[in-house]
Design a protein around this motif. Sequence first.
Motif, PDB file in Angstrom:
ATOM      1  N   THR C 113      -3.525   3.737   7.753  1.00 64.42           N
ATOM      2  CA  THR C 113      -3.040   3.196   6.484  1.00 64.42           C
ATOM      3  C   THR C 113      -3.574   4.390   5.496  1.00 64.42           C
ATOM      4  O   THR C 113      -2.890   5.052   4.453  1.00 64.42           O
ATOM      5  CB  THR C 113      -3.684   2.130   5.822  1.00 64.42           C
ATOM      6  N   LEU C 154       3.467   6.837  11.150  1.00 66.91           N
ATOM      7  CA  LEU C 154       3.753   5.560  10.372  1.00 66.91           C
ATOM      8  C   LEU C 154       2.772   4.981   9.493  1.00 66.91           C
ATOM      9  O   LEU C 154       1.730   4.862   9.967  1.00 66.91           O
ATOM     10  CB  LEU C 154       4.269   4.640  11.513  1.00 66.91           C
ATOM     11  N   SER C 155       2.997   4.775   8.312  1.00 70.64           N
ATOM     12  CA  SER C 155       1.994   4.310   7.571  1.00 70.64           C
ATOM     13  C   SER C 155       2.586   3.113   6.693  1.00 70.64           C
ATOM     14  O   SER C 155       3.276   3.113   5.511  1.00 70.64           O
ATOM     15  CB  SER C 155       1.442   5.329   6.416  1.00 70.64           C
ATOM     16  N   ASN C 156       2.675   1.865   7.442  1.00 69.97           N
ATOM     17  CA  ASN C 156       2.966   0.803   7.037  1.00 69.97           C
ATOM     18  C   ASN C 156       2.237  -0.379   6.698  1.00 69.97           C
ATOM     19  O   ASN C 156       2.232  -1.419   7.273  1.00 69.97           O
ATOM     20  CB  ASN C 156       4.436   0.364   7.711  1.00 69.97           C
ATOM     21  N   ALA C 157       1.152  -0.163   5.982  1.00 66.89           N
ATOM     22  CA  ALA C 157       0.030  -1.090   5.745  1.00 66.89           C
ATOM     23  C   ALA C 157      -0.447  -1.717   7.043  1.00 66.89           C
ATOM     24  O   ALA C 157      -0.488  -1.000   7.987  1.00 66.89           O
ATOM     25  CB  ALA C 157       0.567  -2.237   4.733  1.00 66.89           C
TER      26      ALA C 157
END
Lengths: 214, 85, 390
Positions: C113, C154-157
């Motif tokens: 994140t 990938l940065s998806n919370a």
Amino acid sequence: MNTIISYAHIKHNQIAVNGKVVLHLPNKSYTEFLTEAYKSLQLSYPKFYKMDAQCKLAFLAMEFACKDNHFLTENDLSKTAIVFSNSSASLETDQVHQNSINDKQNYFPSPAVFVYTLPNITIGEIAIRHHITGENAFFVSPQFNGKLLTNYIHLLTQTNTEAVVGGWINSDNNTYEAFIFLVQNVENLNKNSIFKPLNQTSITNLYNQTSWMH
Amino acid sequence: MDALIEKLKGQIIEQLNLAEVKPEDINPEAPLFGDGLGLDSIDALELIVLLEKYYGIKIQDPKDGKTIFQSVKTMAEYIKSQGKA
Amino acid sequence: MFINFKICIPKPNMIFASYNNIISPLGFTTEQNYRAVLNSEIAVKPTQLHFSNDAFCVGKINDELLEQHAVSIEKAHQHTRLEKLSILSIQDVLQQSGIQPQDDKLLVVYSTTKGNIDILENAYPNIDSKRVYLHQLTQHLQNHFQFKHQPVVLSNACISGILAIIMAQRWIQSGQFNHVIVCGGDILSEFTISGFKSFNALSTEPCKPFDANRTGINLGEAVSSILLTNQELLSSPYHTAIVAGASANDANHISGPSRNGDGLYQCLQTILQNQSLDGCGFISAHGTATPFNDEMESIAFDRSALNTIPVNSLKGYYGHTLGAAGVLETVLSLESLKHQTLIKSQGFDNIGVSGKISVIPQHTPATFSSFIKTASGFGGCNAAALFKKI
């Protein structure tokens, strides 16, 4: 076949739809530009004003991309994915939050800022606005990566996904750009159709070919 | 009290980014949450920040927010009761 | 002569969840972590941090211990804290599996994140501040390992970790890669602590997922890596495959989960299509211990008719490790499956959610062959995956 049925591009105080500039607001600051562009849509969506700049960009690009087509009514929105990407994640807003905690004498971290310190909030805002509940993914890459986006979108449509909102949404220190494209299955694509089959070359060309006004 | 209410309205509009709302649109006795201004859970947390930032009031238990943030008037009364107005 | 074909039968489309690593306050290997958890050791405790006079209840990796391990890394002083942890973690998986970083069929997916967010706090005067960009962090890992393919970020919370594993399955299934190493990492920082505090989401005590007296989350830090592969020879030590995965959005609110658990319910419906729940031992839930998250999850599980399947949250041990959480919790769940032991949901005493679920009160020996991993996060995102012993 996965087909790009519409796309919108925002940069240089301009908004282009399917390659052509439809709104040009020269001599405006970034913030003024975003607000004026929103007002031009004559919507009533006060949440817009609460968003950080990057979400406003995504919001506007999506509004323009789906304005003159039936993407949102033709597709099952529970099987519509949103796949976004950018280079700076949420750094612009990260810095705002960091500034609010740097000075111990003036220490007021704001929840309304902090919530935007995740890049996929752009996806959340679009999902809420249009009730799109399918797959999500937010990638971070140095620049627009048509290969990665195309590749993953094709993988998704081999599973449960029927349509995709793809995009590059980057707001970083007043350098900003949004490019949103809508993908759905179109059979028997006519050669002369304005629709383009989705592949790395087509999406990269569309991204590069917007004729900006000078 | 009226001056405090007017000041609060301005601060609320600014802190919560209520760009399309004018101070005169806010009825000081109307509920802040619910239909009126369309405020949500993040706004409730922002009001806590507002009280601390402008009035030096720390709300220890967020549950107290429910009564304090009923309306602009109850907010103003609370600020007064804390001797911070 | 009768030939036993069993060992030669290829398993098409089987994507195995294989060698892995966890670096956390509870250890630097998966084995150390699993043993610690079985001993009910917990990483979250009141901790004095450099930026505050107040102690926060967090799970922090010991700095001295990290430096001891980092001695083995080339040019260790040129790496940030998260980079050191990530290098050690990925290195462990490469060593165990024997896969070469230059393998043409290997992809690395990095899930985070906030990445090197401590760069914003000027933590490293001698390190290029550009590495606060997530793609620069992975470029740095790329320079270290010389992977053939540029890592994907990938940065998806909070669903990043499990979503990265689901992606890995999809990429391998498509034939583009034989192996994907998913590395999930996030560190403790004043940035995230102050932010969650402004949300009133931090518990001052060790968190209590699904409990009636839960008061919020603890933040933790960890890096965890796992190899996903289609090569059965590499399928040990678990012989377990990821057989289904999905994500979905609530389309409800950017910070609050849907009251009805809509997005999570949709994920579960998708992954359970055509899948039998026979032998499903447990659900490794997100279980952050905030009032709304746990309530939402219980409703989604209940709506999905999963109320007879035991549930745990591992946040009671580690706190919330953000981008690492989905990977770390999957890895421990694989250990749980391997050892046929249900892991107790740490911090749980009395049920405090309205959906009917059965939270695992004690470490319990059990016979089972599959488990479900779920996660939910800011931005309304949810993900779920089903893992099965083959």
